[in-house]
Design a protein around this motif. Structure first.
Motif, PDB file in Angstrom:
ATOM      1  N   GLN A 314       0.814  -1.212   0.000  1.00  9.36           N
ATOM      2  CA  GLN A 314       0.000   0.000   0.000  1.00  9.36           C
ATOM      3  C   GLN A 314       0.847   1.261   0.000  1.00  9.36           C
ATOM      4  O   GLN A 314       0.368   2.342  -0.371  1.00  9.36           O
ATOM      5  CB  GLN A 314      -0.923  -0.006   1.219  1.00  9.36           C
ATOM      6  N   GLY A 315       2.108   1.142   0.428  1.00  7.75           N
ATOM      7  CA  GLY A 315       3.006   2.294   0.425  1.00  7.75           C
ATOM      8  C   GLY A 315       3.741   2.489  -0.881  1.00  7.75           C
ATOM      9  O   GLY A 315       4.498   3.446  -1.029  1.00  7.75           O
ATOM     10  N   SER A 316       3.535   1.603  -1.858  1.00 11.86           N
ATOM     11  CA  SER A 316       4.151   1.762  -3.187  1.00 11.86           C
ATOM     12  C   SER A 316       3.301   2.751  -3.971  1.00 11.86           C
ATOM     13  O   SER A 316       2.120   2.498  -4.219  1.00 11.86           O
ATOM     14  CB  SER A 316       4.203   0.421  -3.918  1.00 11.86           C
ATOM     15  N   ARG A 317       3.906   3.836  -4.408  1.00  5.70           N
ATOM     16  CA  ARG A 317       3.121   4.883  -5.048  1.00  5.70           C
ATOM     17  C   ARG A 317       3.865   5.475  -6.240  1.00  5.70           C
ATOM     18  O   ARG A 317       5.080   5.439  -6.319  1.00  5.70           O
ATOM     19  CB  ARG A 317       2.776   5.983  -4.033  1.00  5.70           C
ATOM     20  N   SER A 318       3.081   5.986  -7.155  1.00  2.03           N
ATOM     21  CA  SER A 318       3.576   6.760  -8.273  1.00  2.03           C
ATOM     22  C   SER A 318       4.534   5.947  -9.140  1.00  2.03           C
ATOM     23  O   SER A 318       4.125   4.977  -9.758  1.00  2.03           O
ATOM     24  CB  SER A 318       4.215   8.045  -7.746  1.00  2.03           C
ATOM     25  N   ALA A 319       5.825   6.339  -9.204  1.00  2.00           N
ATOM     26  CA  ALA A 319       6.774   5.591 -10.029  1.00  2.00           C
ATOM     27  C   ALA A 319       6.883   4.140  -9.584  1.00  2.00           C
ATOM     28  O   ALA A 319       7.187   3.252 -10.386  1.00  2.00           O
ATOM     29  CB  ALA A 319       8.149   6.255  -9.980  1.00  2.00           C
ATOM     30  N   ALA A 320       6.628   3.886  -8.300  1.00  2.00           N
ATOM     31  CA  ALA A 320       6.646   2.515  -7.789  1.00  2.00           C
ATOM     32  C   ALA A 320       5.350   1.781  -8.089  1.00  2.00           C
ATOM     33  O   ALA A 320       5.190   0.626  -7.693  1.00  2.00           O
ATOM     34  CB  ALA A 320       6.909   2.523  -6.285  1.00  2.00           C
ATOM     35  N   GLU A 321       4.430   2.435  -8.788  1.00  3.24           N
ATOM     36  CA  GLU A 321       3.235   1.776  -9.307  1.00  3.24           C
ATOM     37  C   GLU A 321       3.312   1.624 -10.821  1.00  3.24           C
ATOM     38  O   GLU A 321       2.968   0.577 -11.364  1.00  3.24           O
ATOM     39  CB  GLU A 321       1.989   2.582  -8.944  1.00  3.24           C
ATOM     40  N   LEU A 322       3.763   2.668 -11.500  1.00  2.86           N
ATOM     41  CA  LEU A 322       3.816   2.582 -12.962  1.00  2.86           C
ATOM     42  C   LEU A 322       4.851   1.551 -13.420  1.00  2.86           C
ATOM     43  O   LEU A 322       4.667   0.910 -14.454  1.00  2.86           O
ATOM     44  CB  LEU A 322       4.072   3.954 -13.585  1.00  2.86           C
ATOM     45  N   THR A 323       5.917   1.363 -12.632  1.00  2.00           N
ATOM     46  CA  THR A 323       6.934   0.378 -13.012  1.00  2.00           C
ATOM     47  C   THR A 323       6.389  -1.053 -12.967  1.00  2.00           C
ATOM     48  O   THR A 323       6.496  -1.782 -13.962  1.00  2.00           O
ATOM     49  CB  THR A 323       8.180   0.529 -12.119  1.00  2.00           C
ATOM     50  N   ALA A 325       3.307  -1.928 -13.062  1.00  2.00           N
ATOM     51  CA  ALA A 325       2.200  -2.004 -14.024  1.00  2.00           C
ATOM     52  C   ALA A 325       2.727  -2.257 -15.429  1.00  2.00           C
ATOM     53  O   ALA A 325       2.168  -3.070 -16.180  1.00  2.00           O
ATOM     54  CB  ALA A 325       1.381  -0.718 -13.989  1.00  2.00           C
ATOM     55  N   ALA A 326       3.808  -1.564 -15.798  1.00  2.00           N
ATOM     56  CA  ALA A 326       4.378  -1.741 -17.133  1.00  2.00           C
ATOM     57  C   ALA A 326       4.937  -3.151 -17.314  1.00  2.00           C
ATOM     58  O   ALA A 326       4.745  -3.787 -18.361  1.00  2.00           O
ATOM     59  CB  ALA A 326       5.471  -0.703 -17.380  1.00  2.00           C
ATOM     60  N   VAL A 366      -1.518   7.087 -18.412  1.00  2.00           N
ATOM     61  CA  VAL A 366      -2.199   5.812 -18.641  1.00  2.00           C
ATOM     62  C   VAL A 366      -1.169   4.808 -19.138  1.00  2.00           C
ATOM     63  O   VAL A 366      -0.190   5.168 -19.798  1.00  2.00           O
ATOM     64  CB  VAL A 366      -3.365   5.920 -19.656  1.00  2.00           C
ATOM     65  N   THR A 367      -1.392   3.541 -18.844  1.00  2.00           N
ATOM     66  CA  THR A 367      -0.471   2.497 -19.281  1.00  2.00           C
ATOM     67  C   THR A 367      -0.636   2.239 -20.772  1.00  2.00           C
ATOM     68  O   THR A 367      -1.568   2.740 -21.416  1.00  2.00           O
ATOM     69  CB  THR A 367      -0.739   1.190 -18.513  1.00  2.00           C
ATOM     70  N   SER A 368       0.251   1.431 -21.317  1.00  2.00           N
ATOM     71  CA  SER A 368       0.163   1.112 -22.747  1.00  2.00           C
ATOM     72  C   SER A 368      -1.129   0.375 -23.062  1.00  2.00           C
ATOM     73  O   SER A 368      -1.600   0.397 -24.199  1.00  2.00           O
ATOM     74  CB  SER A 368       1.368   0.259 -23.172  1.00  2.00           C
ATOM     75  N   GLY A 369      -1.704  -0.254 -22.059  1.00  2.00           N
ATOM     76  CA  GLY A 369      -2.981  -0.940 -22.246  1.00  2.00           C
ATOM     77  C   GLY A 369      -4.187  -0.038 -22.029  1.00  2.00           C
ATOM     78  O   GLY A 369      -5.321  -0.523 -22.035  1.00  2.00           O
ATOM     79  N   GLY A 370      -3.941   1.260 -21.812  1.00  2.00           N
ATOM     80  CA  GLY A 370      -5.029   2.212 -21.650  1.00  2.00           C
ATOM     81  C   GLY A 370      -5.593   2.302 -20.243  1.00  2.00           C
ATOM     82  O   GLY A 370      -6.665   2.877 -20.037  1.00  2.00           O
ATOM     83  N   LEU A 373      -4.082   4.483 -13.734  1.00  2.00           N
ATOM     84  CA  LEU A 373      -3.803   3.931 -12.418  1.00  2.00           C
ATOM     85  C   LEU A 373      -4.189   4.863 -11.276  1.00  2.00           C
ATOM     86  O   LEU A 373      -4.309   4.412 -10.126  1.00  2.00           O
ATOM     87  CB  LEU A 373      -2.319   3.585 -12.305  1.00  2.00           C
ATOM     88  N   GLU A 374      -4.374   6.141 -11.558  1.00  2.00           N
ATOM     89  CA  GLU A 374      -4.762   7.088 -10.522  1.00  2.00           C
ATOM     90  C   GLU A 374      -6.076   6.653  -9.886  1.00  2.00           C
ATOM     91  O   GLU A 374      -7.051   6.354 -10.571  1.00  2.00           O
ATOM     92  CB  GLU A 374      -4.892   8.498 -11.117  1.00  2.00           C
TER      93      GLU A 374
END
Length: 421
Positions: A314-323, A325-326, A366-370, A373-374
């Protein structure tokens, strides 16, 4: 440009402070008692300059030109008199952040000068107490998220999960500073509801490393990333260089509040084919910009082929989420742990007249899959939460689950059946 959570990007007592994306309702704003004392003339002038700079930056630079439907002129009329009446730094920034909360954006935050100084010294040798705090529903609601080994806090018996009520008789706030050899009095509530009064004296400790490599487990390389700081991509490339193909890689992004977008891109470049599209960002103009794996992964020219798992919570946020996810969308890694916080916009920082700093979302993502994540976050492929009791005991079922999953993939690829009893 950075990607950061609803984070003041601070250091509290030597460790990163992670602030969750909590929208605080301000329907009927009330001036904090700290603000009530009459400010000096110089204080009023400084308050005015800081407030007006924040208000103007949001009006002309926020990624959503509609400001999520907020009447920004009305917000100014409501909060500006309170800001001008603030008698100190704490009162001013509480008012400013109450106004920014109207945007319901975990990235929109103003950090007071003391917080900025901690941010700039976060990985330096300095006097610390050894606590990381997580903010709750209000500016005075803080819980101990981590206790640094070997620190004064650990020696005093402070435990993660306890609530911090006050420091020297006042609620903790980002404006609080501590000094080497100067004792402070903490009042905490333990997880059983008992009041704990603890006196601690900060002392100088060596810097916390922003990224570390753990090679203690056979066949597994664990790369722990505290935040996406400068040099991460090059460091990761050097750690991965020459790695045997039978060694599994675990990226530990738990409690990581985010950081630099370019470093997230560099991490992805270590694992994805160069120039592969992994996301799209869209700024205030509405023009989409495609993000590709084209960062700095040291001397590596080809992506790593080894199996990868990413640990999140739950403390993983922002760049630590988009990475994660990708990597998840590209089927390049297994995501293990807990659902992430859902604070994923692209932000920039603006210096304020008093030495404070405004963090403001400048682009949507948005991710490459559209997938946006916000407010949504990343759902792990394998749920493996870690309790406070397990963390206190040093047990890590999340990591062990990830390693087991990677080894199962290795066996499946080799055609070896799993062993059983």
């Amino acid at each position: 440009m950075s990607v950061s959570a609803r984070v003041f990007s601070l250091l509290l007592f030597g460790l990163p402070l992670s602030v969750p994306a909590v929208a605080q309702p301000v329907d009927s704003p009330v001036v904090d008692p700290v603000v009530a004392a009459a400010p000096s003339r110089d204080r009023v002038r400084l308050n005015q300059r800081v407030f007006d700079r924040v208000w103007s930056e949001v009006r002309r630079g926020y990624y959503d030109p509609t400001l999520h439907g907020v009447d920004w002129n009305a917000a100014r009329a409501t909060f500006r008199p309170q800001a001008l009446a603030a008698s100190d730094e704490r009162g001013l920034y509480r008012v400013i952040n109450a106004m920014l909360d109207l945007l319901d954006d975990g990235h929109a935050a103003a950090s007071p000068p003391a917080a900025v100084r901690r941010q700039e010294a976060q990985f330096a040798r300095r006097a610390v107490m050894g606590l990381t705090l997580m903010r709750g529903e209000t500016p005075d609601d803080w819980t101990v998220e981590r206790v640094r080994p070997g620190s004064p806090a650990e020696a005093a018996g402070v435990q993660m999960g306890w609530a911090l009520n006050s420091v020297d008789g006042k609620p903790w706030g980002p404006d609080v500073e501590t000094y080497d050899g100067v004792p402070v009095q903490l009042v905490l509530t333990d997880d059983g509801g008992q009041r704990r009064e603890i006196a601690l004296t900060p002392r100088v400790m060596e810097a916390i490393e922003p990224f570390t490599a753990d090679k203690s487990r056979p066949g597994v390389l664990v790369l722990r990333v505290e935040q996406f700081d400068k040099g991460l991509g090059a460091w990761m490339g050097s750690e991965l260089e020459g790695l045997p193909p039978d060694v599994d890689v675990v990226l530990d992004l738990r409690g990581n509040p985010g950081g630099r977008l370019m470093e997230a891109e560099s991490v992805l470049t270590c694992f994805l084919p160069r120039d592969q599209v992994w996301a799209t960002r869209t700024g205030r103009s509405g023009r989409p910009v495609v993000l590709r794996a084209a960062g700095d992964c040291g001397d590596r020219r080809d992506p790593l082929a080894n199996d990868v798992a990413v640990l999140v919570d739950q403390g993983s946020r922002s760049a630590a989420e988009l990475t994660p996810a990708a990597l998840q969308e590209a089927r390049r890694g297994i995501v293990v742990g807990e659902k992430t916080g859902g604070s994923v916009l692209i932000a920039q920082e603006t210096n304020l007249p008093d030495g404070g700093r405004l963090t403001l979302s400048r682009a949507d993502f948005v991710t490459s899959g559209g997938i946006r994540l916000e407010k949504r976050g990343v759902t792990p492929d394998i749920a493996a939460p870690r309790t406070v009791a397990q963390r206190r005991a040093g047990d890590d079922p999340t990591l062990e689950t990830a390693i087991a999953a990677l080894r199962a993939e290795d066996r499946a690829r080799a055609g070896t059946p799993a062993s059983g009893l």
